[in-house]
Design an enzyme around this catalytic site. Structure first.
Site, PDB file in Angstrom:
ATOM      1  N   ARG A   1       0.636  -1.477   0.253  1.00 49.71           N
ATOM      2  CA  ARG A   1      -0.098   0.133  -0.132  1.00 49.71           C
ATOM      3  C   ARG A   1       0.848   1.244   0.089  1.00 49.71           C
ATOM      4  NH1 ARG A   1      -2.561  -3.894   3.253  1.00 49.71           N
ATOM      5  NH2 ARG A   1      -4.317  -4.544   2.109  1.00 49.71           N
TER       6      ARG A   1
ATOM      7  N   LYS B   1       2.954  11.249 -10.557  1.00 49.67           N
ATOM      8  CA  LYS B   1       2.143  10.923 -11.909  1.00 49.67           C
ATOM      9  C   LYS B   1       2.540   9.837 -11.695  1.00 49.67           C
ATOM     10  CE  LYS B   1      -1.384  13.517 -14.283  1.00 49.67           C
ATOM     11  NZ  LYS B   1      -0.621  14.281 -15.399  1.00 49.67           N
TER      12      LYS B   1
ATOM     13  N   GLU C   1       9.783  19.520 -24.442  1.00 46.89           N
ATOM     14  CA  GLU C   1       8.740  19.639 -23.241  1.00 46.89           C
ATOM     15  C   GLU C   1       9.837  20.965 -22.566  1.00 46.89           C
ATOM     16  OE1 GLU C   1       5.985  17.800 -22.377  1.00 46.89           O
ATOM     17  OE2 GLU C   1       6.579  15.907 -23.671  1.00 46.89           O
TER      18      GLU C   1
ATOM     19  N   LYS D   1       7.497  22.989 -13.246  1.00 50.17           N
ATOM     20  CA  LYS D   1       6.175  22.223 -13.288  1.00 50.17           C
ATOM     21  C   LYS D   1       6.022  21.635 -11.781  1.00 50.17           C
ATOM     22  CE  LYS D   1       5.142  17.579 -14.078  1.00 50.17           C
ATOM     23  NZ  LYS D   1       5.607  16.436 -14.697  1.00 50.17           N
TER      24      LYS D   1
ATOM     25  N   GLU E   1      -4.191  18.025 -10.323  1.00 49.83           N
ATOM     26  CA  GLU E   1      -4.406  18.178 -12.211  1.00 49.83           C
ATOM     27  C   GLU E   1      -6.377  18.619 -11.990  1.00 49.83           C
ATOM     28  OE1 GLU E   1      -2.876  16.128 -15.205  1.00 49.83           O
ATOM     29  OE2 GLU E   1      -4.932  16.328 -16.271  1.00 49.83           O
TER      30      GLU E   1
ATOM     31  N   ARG F   1      -2.718  22.451 -13.466  1.00 50.94           N
ATOM     32  CA  ARG F   1      -2.079  21.574 -14.099  1.00 50.94           C
ATOM     33  C   ARG F   1      -1.893  21.327 -15.575  1.00 50.94           C
ATOM     34  NH1 ARG F   1       0.664  15.992 -10.531  1.00 50.94           N
ATOM     35  NH2 ARG F   1       2.122  15.193 -12.551  1.00 50.94           N
TER      36      ARG F   1
ATOM     37  N   ASN G   1      -0.526  20.011 -20.271  1.00 50.58           N
ATOM     38  CA  ASN G   1      -0.743  19.529 -21.663  1.00 50.58           C
ATOM     39  C   ASN G   1      -0.896  20.378 -22.828  1.00 50.58           C
ATOM     40  OD1 ASN G   1      -1.376  17.748 -19.969  1.00 50.58           O
ATOM     41  ND2 ASN G   1      -4.141  17.869 -19.592  1.00 50.58           N
TER      42      ASN G   1
ATOM     43  N   HIS H   1      -0.179  18.946 -25.764  1.00 53.01           N
ATOM     44  CA  HIS H   1      -0.550  17.073 -25.871  1.00 53.01           C
ATOM     45  C   HIS H   1      -1.595  17.264 -26.177  1.00 53.01           C
ATOM     46  CE1 HIS H   1       2.635  18.159 -23.494  1.00 53.01           C
ATOM     47  NE2 HIS H   1       3.069  16.056 -23.046  1.00 53.01           N
TER      48      HIS H   1
ATOM     49  N   HIS I   1      -1.504  13.701 -28.902  1.00 52.81           N
ATOM     50  CA  HIS I   1      -1.928  12.797 -28.568  1.00 52.81           C
ATOM     51  C   HIS I   1      -2.664  11.975 -29.456  1.00 52.81           C
ATOM     52  CE1 HIS I   1      -1.767  12.779 -23.432  1.00 52.81           C
ATOM     53  NE2 HIS I   1      -0.504  12.457 -24.556  1.00 52.81           N
TER      54      HIS I   1
ATOM     55  N   HIS J   1       7.173  10.476 -27.974  1.00 55.19           N
ATOM     56  CA  HIS J   1       6.216  10.800 -27.587  1.00 55.19           C
ATOM     57  C   HIS J   1       6.564  13.074 -27.612  1.00 55.19           C
ATOM     58  CE1 HIS J   1       3.725  13.395 -24.829  1.00 55.19           C
ATOM     59  NE2 HIS J   1       4.164  13.463 -23.746  1.00 55.19           N
TER      60      HIS J   1
HETATM   61  N1  NAD Z   1       4.583  10.884 -15.173  1.00 56.34           N
HETATM   62  C1  NAD Z   1       4.277  11.768 -15.227  1.00 56.34           C
HETATM   63  O1  NAD Z   1       4.600  12.476 -15.044  1.00 56.34           O
HETATM   64  C2  NAD Z   1       5.333  11.533 -16.612  1.00 56.34           C
HETATM   65  C3  NAD Z   1       5.208  12.926 -17.846  1.00 56.34           C
HETATM   66  C4  NAD Z   1       6.028  12.522 -19.170  1.00 56.34           C
HETATM   67  C5  NAD Z   1       5.719  11.240 -19.273  1.00 56.34           C
HETATM   68  N2  NAD Z   1       5.960  10.332 -18.646  1.00 56.34           N
HETATM   69  C6  NAD Z   1       5.485   8.799 -19.357  1.00 56.34           C
HETATM   70  O2  NAD Z   1       7.406   8.524 -19.617  1.00 56.34           O
HETATM   71  C7  NAD Z   1       7.483   7.615 -20.803  1.00 56.34           C
HETATM   72  C8  NAD Z   1       8.866   8.485 -21.839  1.00 56.34           C
HETATM   73  O3  NAD Z   1       9.475   8.170 -20.887  1.00 56.34           O
HETATM   74  P1  NAD Z   1      11.436   8.427 -22.345  1.00 56.34           P
HETATM   75  O4  NAD Z   1      11.008   9.673 -23.144  1.00 56.34           O
HETATM   76  O5  NAD Z   1      12.338   8.790 -20.978  1.00 56.34           O
HETATM   77  O6  NAD Z   1      11.187   6.603 -22.667  1.00 56.34           O
HETATM   78  P2  NAD Z   1      12.098   5.741 -22.435  1.00 56.34           P
HETATM   79  O7  NAD Z   1      12.099   5.680 -20.768  1.00 56.34           O
HETATM   80  O8  NAD Z   1      10.860   4.867 -22.610  1.00 56.34           O
HETATM   81  O9  NAD Z   1      13.066   5.523 -22.573  1.00 56.34           O
HETATM   82  C9  NAD Z   1      13.315   6.105 -24.190  1.00 56.34           C
HETATM   83  C10 NAD Z   1      14.531   5.430 -24.206  1.00 56.34           C
HETATM   84  O10 NAD Z   1      15.787   5.489 -23.733  1.00 56.34           O
HETATM   85  C11 NAD Z   1      16.612   4.547 -23.152  1.00 56.34           C
HETATM   86  N3  NAD Z   1      17.569   5.151 -22.382  1.00 56.34           N
HETATM   87  C12 NAD Z   1      17.116   5.473 -21.197  1.00 56.34           C
HETATM   88  N4  NAD Z   1      18.198   6.586 -20.609  1.00 56.34           N
HETATM   89  C13 NAD Z   1      19.395   6.394 -21.089  1.00 56.34           C
HETATM   90  C14 NAD Z   1      20.339   6.350 -21.191  1.00 56.34           C
HETATM   91  N5  NAD Z   1      20.847   7.493 -20.245  1.00 56.34           N
HETATM   92  N6  NAD Z   1      21.278   6.467 -22.400  1.00 56.34           N
HETATM   93  C15 NAD Z   1      20.863   5.359 -22.997  1.00 56.34           C
HETATM   94  N7  NAD Z   1      19.996   4.938 -23.069  1.00 56.34           N
HETATM   95  C16 NAD Z   1      18.945   5.935 -22.277  1.00 56.34           C
HETATM   96  C17 NAD Z   1      15.695   3.778 -23.152  1.00 56.34           C
HETATM   97  O11 NAD Z   1      16.162   2.534 -22.992  1.00 56.34           O
HETATM   98  C18 NAD Z   1      14.799   3.722 -24.035  1.00 56.34           C
HETATM   99  O12 NAD Z   1      14.600   3.304 -25.168  1.00 56.34           O
HETATM  100  C19 NAD Z   1       5.822   7.662 -21.814  1.00 56.34           C
HETATM  101  O13 NAD Z   1       5.348   6.297 -21.208  1.00 56.34           O
HETATM  102  C20 NAD Z   1       5.314   8.713 -20.727  1.00 56.34           C
HETATM  103  O14 NAD Z   1       3.868   7.806 -20.532  1.00 56.34           O
HETATM  104  C21 NAD Z   1       5.482   9.798 -17.705  1.00 56.34           C
HETATM  105 ZN    ZN Z   2       4.693  14.688 -22.405  1.00 54.15          ZN
END
Ligand code: NAD
Ligand code: ZN
Length: 369
Positions: free
Chosen positions: A119, A141, A183, A225, A235, A239, A243, A246, A250, A263
């Site tokens: 939990r 999030k 971003e 942020k 949100e 917040r 977006n 987005h 999206h 993304h």
């Molecule tokens: N929680 C939130 O507020 C929030 C906000 C924005 C996005 N997200 C989520 O984040 C995700 C996207 O994140 P992302 O773009 O970081 O993608 P990701 O985590 O898939 O990383 C992108 C790629 O880079 C590689 N990688 C990561 N760090 C590396 C490094 N230092 N050196 C070499 N390779 C590396 C990973 O293995 C992967 O192949 C989505 O699922 C999205 O929904 C969440």
């Molecule tokens: Zn985003």
């Protein structure tokens, strides 16, 4: 080096931004949350590049590695269950903490494991993509995808500490880095004309990943942020400005089946469309709309969007989970550094703005061949 404090309902937490933090992670974690048994939820690919450095930093602590292949198809409840089970078998208890190590996916999955195991236990975020450093690791999030849509199951769970080692970007592929920059541009457009102007004039330092430039982008993004999230953690209102870009972003990700674009690339498209829509709705002047387009496109190469239909993309928006009662919500720009929401702008304006973004993103300079 930057040290920031983020306020959340559950308490304050620190975000440290500095080169070489991985090697010092254990000491800082010990000083911040005390001596805990750590479970490192790591993206297997990231562990292969950077695991040695983090392992050196955790020396002397009691920690267990839970390395796993990640990626959008693995951002699922089944992965969370698998990780929780591995933790339980390895003896994790309520005082244990999760360290999420990797990009936004590791952060979302690791964060959700921490939110749900017994939990809720403490989480430390160690983001390694620019996107996760400027966006996903702050704000609380966490969550996973369902077969029917992205990010539909999750929890708000604030980390106890975020460690951003700017050196970890050295191994990040160029395309991922450029997607993350979008971003940062977004944060400038929604809340800081100064950050936006820096992105305009600092192009050379930013693209060569100059340490000072990288630290500044991350620190400004975290500040923006966290200010927004402090005012509206769940949100309910403000917040939603995060977006920006987005809504149509999206829609484009969905229309292209999630495989074509990163993304950040979809957000680039969405920001261009939203800026055009802001002009069509007489909020933004043409000169500032052009500045937005130029800056966005200077940092990203968008895969070919040939053959896509603006009407179909626009029609997807009413199905987006961020729409309320079938009404589409758009964050529009009033001036660079200030945005506000518009509910249900006229459909023909949305289509025209989408068409414009399709055209602009298809110009030769914007294309990846
Ligand atoms: N929680 C939130 O507020 C929030 C906000 C924005 C996005 N997200 C989520 O984040 C995700 C996207 O994140 P992302 O773009 O970081 O993608 P990701 O985590 O898939 O990383 C992108 C790629 O880079 C590689 N990688 C990561 N760090 C590396 C490094 N230092 N050196 C070499 N390779 C590396 C990973 O293995 C992967 O192949 C989505 O699922 C999205 O929904 C969440
Ligand atoms: Zn985003």
């Amino acid at each position: 080096m930057a040290l920031m404090r983020v306020e959340a309902a559950a308490g304050q937490y620190q975000v440290r931004i500095e080169a070489g933090l991985l090697e010092r992670a254990g000491r800082i974690i010990g000083e911040t949350i005390g001596s805990r048994r750590l479970f490192v939820v790591a993206d297997e690919a990231v562990w292969a590049c950077l695991g040695d450095r983090l392992a050196a930093g955790l020396e002397g602590l009691e920690w267990t590695l839970l390395s796993t292949p990640l990626g959008e198809p693995r951002k699922r409840l089944a992965t969370v269950e698998e990780l929780c089970d591995r933790m339980h078998r390895a003896g994790a208890d309520r005082r244990s903490a999760v360290l999420a190590f990797g990009g936004g996916i590791a952060g979302d999955v690791g964060g959700f494991v921490a939110a749900s195991y017994m939990r809720g236990i403490d989480a430390v975020q160690v983001p390694t993509t620019l996107l996760a450093q400027v966006d996903a690791s702050v704000g609380g999030k966490t969550g996973v995808n369902l077969a029917s849509g992205k990010n539909l199951v999750g929890a708000f769970h604030q980390p106890r500490l975020v460690l951003v080692d700017t050196d970890s970007l050295n191994t990040l592929p160029e395309r991922e880095y450029r997607a993350g920059l979008q971003e940062v541009v977004k944060h400038g457009i929604i809340r800081s004309g100064e950050l936006f102007a820096y992105m305009e004039r600092g192009h050379s330092a930013v693209t060569r990943r100059d340490t000072v430039a990288v630290e500044r982008m991350i620190a400004d993004s975290v500040r923006i942020k966290s200010e927004v999230v402090r005012i509206d953690e769940r949100e309910g209102g403000l917040r939603r400005i995060l977006n920006f870009g987005h809504t149509l972003g999206h829609a484009l990700e969905a229309e292209t089946g999630y495989g074509l674009l990163l993304h950040g690339e979809a957000v680039a498209f969405g920001m261009i469309a939203a800026a055009k829509l802001s002009e069509l709705r007489s909020r933004l002047n043409a000169a500032d709309r052009e500045r937005i387009e130029e800056t966005v496109l200077s940092y990203v190469s968008i895969p070919s969007l040939e053959g896509l239909d603006a009407r179909r993309i626009a029609a997807r928006i009413s199905g987006d989970k961020k729409s309320v009662g079938g009404k589409a919500r758009f964050v529009l720009v009033d001036r660079i550094g200030s945005v506000s929401e518009e509910l249900d702008p006229p459909e023909d304006c949305v289509v025209e703005a989408t068409q414009h973004a399709l055209q602009v993103c298809s110009l030769p300079a914007a294309l990846v061949v």
